[in-house]
Each structure stands twice: as structure tokens, then as C-alpha cells.
Scaffold this motif. Structure first.
Motif, mmCIF file in Angstrom:
data_model
loop_
_atom_site.group_PDB
_atom_site.id
_atom_site.type_symbol
_atom_site.label_atom_id
_atom_site.label_comp_id
_atom_site.label_asym_id
_atom_site.label_seq_id
_atom_site.Cartn_x
_atom_site.Cartn_y
_atom_site.Cartn_z
ATOM 1 N N GLN A 1 0.891 -0.973 -0.042
ATOM 2 C CA GLN A 1 0.208 -0.061 0.142
ATOM 3 C C GLN A 1 0.914 1.155 0.094
ATOM 4 N N ASP A 2 0.290 2.312 -0.703
ATOM 5 C CA ASP A 2 1.292 3.554 -0.754
ATOM 6 C C ASP A 2 0.556 4.818 0.051
ATOM 7 N N MET A 3 -0.114 4.456 1.210
ATOM 8 C CA MET A 3 -0.750 5.648 1.682
ATOM 9 C C MET A 3 -0.164 5.464 3.288
ATOM 10 N N SER A 4 0.991 4.880 3.426
ATOM 11 C CA SER A 4 1.656 4.723 4.862
ATOM 12 C C SER A 4 0.550 4.667 5.838
ATOM 13 N N HIS A 5 -0.360 3.640 5.693
ATOM 14 C CA HIS A 5 -1.338 3.302 6.697
ATOM 15 C C HIS A 5 -0.738 2.366 7.615
ATOM 16 N N GLU A 6 -0.842 2.619 8.957
ATOM 17 C CA GLU A 6 -0.314 1.778 10.014
ATOM 18 C C GLU A 6 -0.745 0.353 9.919
ATOM 19 N N THR A 7 -2.158 0.143 9.892
ATOM 20 C CA THR A 7 -3.017 -0.980 10.079
ATOM 21 C C THR A 7 -3.150 -1.689 8.641
ATOM 22 N N MET A 8 -2.916 -3.133 8.725
ATOM 23 C CA MET A 8 -3.296 -3.831 7.461
ATOM 24 C C MET A 8 -3.762 -4.924 8.012
ATOM 25 N N TYR A 9 -4.639 -5.615 6.841
ATOM 26 C CA TYR A 9 -5.431 -6.905 7.099
ATOM 27 C C TYR A 9 -5.414 -7.793 6.135
ATOM 28 N N TRP A 10 -5.441 -9.277 6.464
ATOM 29 C CA TRP A 10 -5.714 -10.063 5.499
ATOM 30 C C TRP A 10 -7.292 -10.861 5.594
ATOM 31 N N TYR A 11 -8.073 -10.827 4.629
ATOM 32 C CA TYR A 11 -9.421 -11.363 4.772
ATOM 33 C C TYR A 11 -9.270 -12.433 3.759
ATOM 34 N N ARG A 12 -10.261 -13.531 3.881
ATOM 35 C CA ARG A 12 -10.608 -14.473 2.869
ATOM 36 C C ARG A 12 -12.070 -14.420 2.384
ATOM 37 N N SER B 1 -2.444 -6.479 11.144
ATOM 38 C CA SER B 1 -1.049 -5.842 11.513
ATOM 39 C C SER B 1 -1.223 -4.446 11.918
ATOM 40 N N TYR B 2 -0.601 -3.943 12.894
ATOM 41 C CA TYR B 2 -0.931 -2.624 13.551
ATOM 42 C C TYR B 2 0.208 -1.711 13.100
ATOM 43 N N ASP B 3 1.485 -2.500 12.765
ATOM 44 C CA ASP B 3 2.640 -1.709 12.201
ATOM 45 C C ASP B 3 3.645 -2.785 12.106
ATOM 46 N N VAL B 4 4.768 -2.675 11.658
ATOM 47 C CA VAL B 4 5.923 -3.462 11.637
ATOM 48 C C VAL B 4 6.029 -4.116 12.711
ATOM 49 N N ASP B 5 6.243 -5.607 12.428
ATOM 50 C CA ASP B 5 6.067 -6.669 13.476
ATOM 51 C C ASP B 5 5.405 -6.613 14.642
ATOM 52 N N SER B 6 4.164 -5.992 14.312
ATOM 53 C CA SER B 6 3.014 -5.955 15.471
ATOM 54 C C SER B 6 1.679 -6.457 14.968
ATOM 55 N N SER C 1 3.738 -11.867 7.789
ATOM 56 C CA SER C 1 5.030 -10.991 8.042
ATOM 57 C C SER C 1 5.009 -9.767 7.755
ATOM 58 N N ARG C 2 5.359 -8.629 8.261
ATOM 59 C CA ARG C 2 5.181 -7.300 7.839
ATOM 60 C C ARG C 2 6.691 -6.815 8.579
ATOM 61 N N LYS C 3 7.669 -6.483 7.662
ATOM 62 C CA LYS C 3 8.953 -5.992 7.780
ATOM 63 C C LYS C 3 8.794 -4.516 7.372
ATOM 64 N N LYS C 4 8.238 -4.133 6.702
ATOM 65 C CA LYS C 4 8.015 -2.644 6.210
ATOM 66 C C LYS C 4 6.534 -2.204 6.418
ATOM 67 N N ARG C 5 6.385 -1.210 6.686
ATOM 68 C CA ARG C 5 4.984 -0.431 6.870
ATOM 69 C C ARG C 5 3.986 -0.667 5.802
ATOM 70 N N GLU C 6 4.685 -0.599 4.483
ATOM 71 C CA GLU C 6 3.855 -0.508 3.141
ATOM 72 C C GLU C 6 3.580 -2.021 2.777
ATOM 73 N N HIS C 7 4.438 -3.093 3.335
ATOM 74 C CA HIS C 7 4.339 -4.517 2.982
ATOM 75 C C HIS C 7 3.816 -5.432 3.972
ATOM 76 N N PHE C 8 2.965 -6.198 3.551
ATOM 77 C CA PHE C 8 2.080 -7.280 4.509
ATOM 78 C C PHE C 8 1.948 -8.540 3.795
ATOM 79 N N SER C 9 2.424 -9.606 4.152
ATOM 80 C CA SER C 9 2.645 -10.932 3.378
ATOM 81 C C SER C 9 1.755 -11.900 4.237
#
Lengths: 114, 111
Positions: free
Chosen positions: B25-36, B49-54, B67-75
Motif C-alpha cells: 500500500q502507498d498510503m503509509s497506513h499503519e493497520t493492514m488486514y488479510w481477509y478471505r 497488523s498494527y505496524d511493523v512486526d506487530s 510477515s510485516r517488515k516494512k509498513r507498506e508491505h504485508f505478506s
């Protein structure tokens, strides 16, 4: 734990008709409510939200929704639908504490015929 | 540009193989989600994920890790995929819980 219920799985309307999509929730505390739209093969897109204040909220593309605490409802309406409104609509709820994410209803598919 | 990008869009794997789904994501959002998303079940939350490694488990975390090692990426990682993990996976991000921005989804088939 909150739950979100959308009573209609599928709604069929003609272009120019009005439509109302029902959403009921169960949760004891403060709650954020929102609606999302999903066109075929795409991700969900935000339409509108409510947390407090005026119970009627306006969203994009002529959509509006009305919150009712007494009915535990957050129904979505549009006065005159267009063929491009054909999509699946999801109601979602989240508690005041955002750590729990959004809980979605099962969705209502809207088919708009010319 | 306010975008959530998921890769790949389609993926076919055999049972027992490892699966990696990527989200940016390119919005510098702190929180990211995975849904199915599955027919008849709607969207189910896998991880937040609330931020890197959280990171925090959602409603259905079993069989998945993140895994979230950078704010903009969430695997999202599936170690030894199972057939019942065939689904459409959506990544989302938000500045707060009021509005989520979703990616286009990854359709995963596990054979």
C-alpha cells in the motif's frame, strides 16, 4: 462479539427504481457501521460510514444510509439505481476499539436491469 | 495514489506446497488486514497488523502466518497449503478502523 445480518441475499430492480438494502447488527457498545460495494472480480470499495451524529449519512454515487439504534439497523438506500450499481453490497461493523477489525455481513447481490 | 496492490492475481498450487501472497500500500497506513472470501461465508478476518512486526490473529488464523517488515508491505504465508484454503484472499489497509482500502484480491486454488 458483534454480528452483522443482511436479510436479502439477492435483490432485483430496474433502472430508475429505488432500492433499500437491509442491515441489522448486534453489539452492546459503541459501534462503527459502514457499507462497501464489490463489483464482480474486484475488491471492496467504501460507500459510507456512521459513528455518531446525524443518523442519515450520505455516501458516494447517491447512496445514503440510516442508523436506528432502536432497531439495531443501518439500512442502505438509493433513490434511482443505474445499471452500474449492479454489485454485491456488504454491511460492516466494528467496535469503538479498532483492534478487532471489521465484521462483515454476507452481502446482498443487487442486479439492475434496463 | 491511494492504492492497495496484491500479487499475484491468480495462483494455482498443489496441496502441501508453500504459498506466499504479497500486499503493498502507498498510503503509509499503519493497520493492514488479510481477509478471505468464500461463498456463503462472506469475508473472514485472518490477521491484522498494527505496524511493523506487530501482528494479531483474527478470527481464522489457523494454517496461516503473516510477515510485516516494512509498513507498506504485508505478506500472508501458507505453509503446506491445504485444499480447504482455496479461496479469494483480500488485503486491506486503513488509517483507522473507519474505512478500509481493499486490493483486487488473489484467487488461490489449492489442488
Amino acid at each position: 462479539t458483534q454480528t452483522v445480518s443482511q436479510s436479502d441475499a439477492h435483490v432485483t430492480v430496474f433502472e430508475g427504481d429505488s432500492v433499500e438494502l437491509r442491515c441489522n447488527y448486534s453489539y452492546g457498545g459503541s459501534i462503527y457501521l459502514s457499507w462497501y460495494i464489490q463489483h464482480h472480480g474486484r475488491g471492496l470499495q467504501f460507500l459510507l460510514k456512521y459513528y455518531s451524529g446525524n443518523p442519515v449519512v450520505q455516501g458516494v454515487n447517491g447512496f445514503e444510509a440510516e442508523f436506528s439504534k432502536s432497531d439495531s439497523s443501518f439500512h442502505l438506500r438509493k433513490a434511482s439505481v443505474h445499471w452500474s450499481d449492479s454489485a454485491v453490497y456488504f454491511c460492516a461493523a466494528s467496535p469503538n476499539n479498532y483492534a478487532q477489525g471489521l465484521t462483515f455481513g454476507l452481502g446482498t447481490r443487487v442486479s439492475v436491469f434496463p | 495514489d491511494m492504492k492497495v496492490t496484491q500479487m499475484p492475481r491468480y495462483l494455482i498450487k498443489r496441496m502441501g506446497e508453500n504459498v506466499l501472497l504479497e500486499c503493498g500500500q502507498d498510503m503509509s497506513h499503519e493497520t493492514m488486514y488479510w481477509y478471505r472470501q468464500d461463498p456463503g461465508l462472506g469475508l473472514q478476518l485472518i490477521y491484522i497488523s498494527y505496524d511493523v512486526d506487530s501482528n494479531s490473529e483474527g478470527d481464522i488464523p489457523k494454517g496461516y502466518r503473516v510477515s510485516r517488515k516494512k509498513r507498506e508491505h504485508f505478506s500472508l504465508i501458507l505453509d503446506s497449503a491445504k485444499t480447504n484454503q482455496t479461496s479469494v484472499y483480500f488485503c486491506a489497509s486503513s488509517y483507522s478502523n473507519e474505512r478500509l482500502f481493499f486490493g483486487h484480491g488473489t484467487k488461490l486454488s489449492v489442488l
